[in-house]
Design a protein around this motif. Structure first.
Motif, short mmCIF file in Angstrom:
data_model
loop_
_atom_site.label_atom_id
_atom_site.label_comp_id
_atom_site.label_asym_id
_atom_site.label_seq_id
_atom_site.Cartn_x
_atom_site.Cartn_y
_atom_site.Cartn_z
N LYS A 55 29.10 -41.56 35.11
CA LYS A 55 28.47 -42.52 36.05
C LYS A 55 27.40 -43.35 35.34
O LYS A 55 27.35 -44.57 35.49
CB LYS A 55 27.85 -41.74 37.21
CG LYS A 55 26.95 -42.58 38.10
CD LYS A 55 25.99 -41.72 38.90
CE LYS A 55 24.96 -41.07 38.00
NZ LYS A 55 24.16 -40.04 38.65
N ASP B 19 21.93 -43.74 44.45
CA ASP B 19 22.52 -42.58 43.78
C ASP B 19 21.94 -41.27 44.32
O ASP B 19 21.29 -40.53 43.58
CB ASP B 19 22.22 -42.74 42.27
CG ASP B 19 22.86 -41.67 41.42
OD1 ASP B 19 23.83 -41.05 41.88
OD2 ASP B 19 22.38 -41.45 40.30
N ASN C 273 26.85 -43.82 45.70
CA ASN C 273 27.56 -42.55 45.71
C ASN C 273 27.86 -42.14 47.13
O ASN C 273 26.94 -41.98 47.92
CB ASN C 273 26.70 -41.45 45.09
CG ASN C 273 26.64 -41.59 43.61
OD1 ASN C 273 27.46 -42.30 43.03
ND2 ASN C 273 25.69 -40.94 43.01
N MET D 283 34.54 -38.91 41.40
CA MET D 283 33.75 -38.23 40.38
C MET D 283 33.87 -36.72 40.64
O MET D 283 33.67 -36.28 41.78
CB MET D 283 32.28 -38.66 40.46
CG MET D 283 32.05 -40.16 40.53
SD MET D 283 32.57 -41.07 39.06
CE MET D 283 31.20 -40.81 37.98
N LEU E 279 32.24 -42.96 43.55
CA LEU E 279 31.33 -44.03 43.13
C LEU E 279 31.92 -45.36 43.61
O LEU E 279 33.00 -45.76 43.17
CB LEU E 279 31.16 -44.03 41.61
CG LEU E 279 30.20 -45.08 41.05
CD1 LEU E 279 28.77 -44.89 41.57
CD2 LEU E 279 30.19 -45.04 39.52
#
Ligand SMILES: C[S@@+](CC[C@H](N)C(=O)[O-])C[C@H]1O[C@@H](n2cnc3c(N)ncnc32)[C@H](O)[C@@H]1O
Length: 279
Positions: free
Chosen positions: A16, A133, A158, A242, A253
């Motif tokens: 990421k 995130d 995310n 992810m 993501l």
């Protein structure tokens, strides 16, 4: 000030960081050449301490704010937000006397719409790249909606599908705690997820009234559709799954943008990582 506890991050978090770093560099290269743009901002809403420990090697690795500070040419402004006071203090030390850095030790769900996004208005010829995130489903839809409406902001975010599965999308939806339903409503923006993310199995005999949670891929598709249809982002490439060390999908993501070139660059970056296995 107490000592900061650095987070340990797995292989996919390092991926990421690589993805965001590559796009931040491309974004700055493109925006710096556009004479009509006055300022372009980097916003890191769940910024972390700025440094992590790699689970793979045991070494310190730069976090997303440090990667952004290393981009050349630099962004016009950097806005780093973390609710953890020690992490915010650590960021302050790392940023040192780099100009145009703002650090907020506040809840990003309030500070983004009130103080940060307002600095990236389309009419002021400003633009922003914003990383959202979180570790869990604690991002309010209002943040996404505000960014989408502004047409000047691109986001990475995310979608914590593991948190959603563990706490909300249970086989028996009636036993989910009310506090978790409220979290999900705030994250999704309303209660429409209840009908979208549970479906009746096909071929069900009349009289049977069973519903099942849809697959992870269908949950991600529904959110992708929401980013476009409700938040108004014109370009939302297929998100990157992810994974953890066992190969299970922890989060997706997403990238969402008003800009076709940005989406094309991110799709290409996603595709270079998409088929990597677990490590
Ligand atoms: C996944 S970490 C961030 C990692 C960082 N983006 C990176 O890649 O280097 C998530 C961070 O969000 C912070 N956080 C959690 N809830 C928050 C909130 N509501 N507002 C701001 N920060 C928050 C936590 O303290 C934690 O440091």
């Amino acid at each position: 000030m107490s000592e900061v506890r650095y987070d340990e991050i797995g292989y996919w978090s390092e991926i990421k960081l690589d993805i965001v770093r590559k796009y931040a560099q491309a974004y700055s290269s493109v925006l710096s050449k556009q004479s009509s743009i006055r300022k372009y901002l980097y916003i890191d809403a769940f910024a972390g301490a700025g440094v992590h420990i790699s689970k793979l090697t045991g070494d310190f690795v730069p976090g997303s704010p440090l990667h952004a500070l290393n981009v050349q040419p630099p962004f016009s402004e950097y806005h780093f937000i973390d609710l953890d006071g020690d992490k915010a203090d650590n960021l302050r030390q790392l940023a040192g006397d780099v100009p145009n850095v703002w650090i907020y030790n506040e809840d990003c769900n309030s500070v983004l719409p009130a103080k940060v996004f307002t600095r990236a208005r389309w009419d002021d010829f400003n633009r922003a790249l914003c990383l959202l995130d979180p570790y869990a489903m604690n991002l309010d839809w209002e943040v996404i909606q505000t960014a989408g409406l502004m047409k000047s902001i691109e986001i990475f975010m995310n979608f914590m599908v593991m948190d959603v599965n563990m706490n909300v999308l249970w086989n028996n939806p009636d036993s989910v705690q009310p506090s978790q339903l409220m979290r999900m409503d705030a994250f999704w923006g309303d209660h429409s997820w209840r009908n979208t993310l549970y479906q009746k199995p096909t071929g069900l005999l009349p009289g049977f009234d069973i519903e099942e949670k849809v697959s992870n891929a269908a949950v991600a598709k529904a959110y992708q559709d929401r980013l476009k249809r409700v938040a108004g982002f014109k370009y939302v490439p297929d998100p990157m799954p992810m994974r953890n060390s066992r190969g299970a999908i922890v989060y997706y993501l997403f990238f969402a943008s008003p800009n076709e070139t940005g989406a094309k660059i991110v799709s290409d970056i996603f595709n270079t990582y998409r088929d990597r296995g677990a490590v």
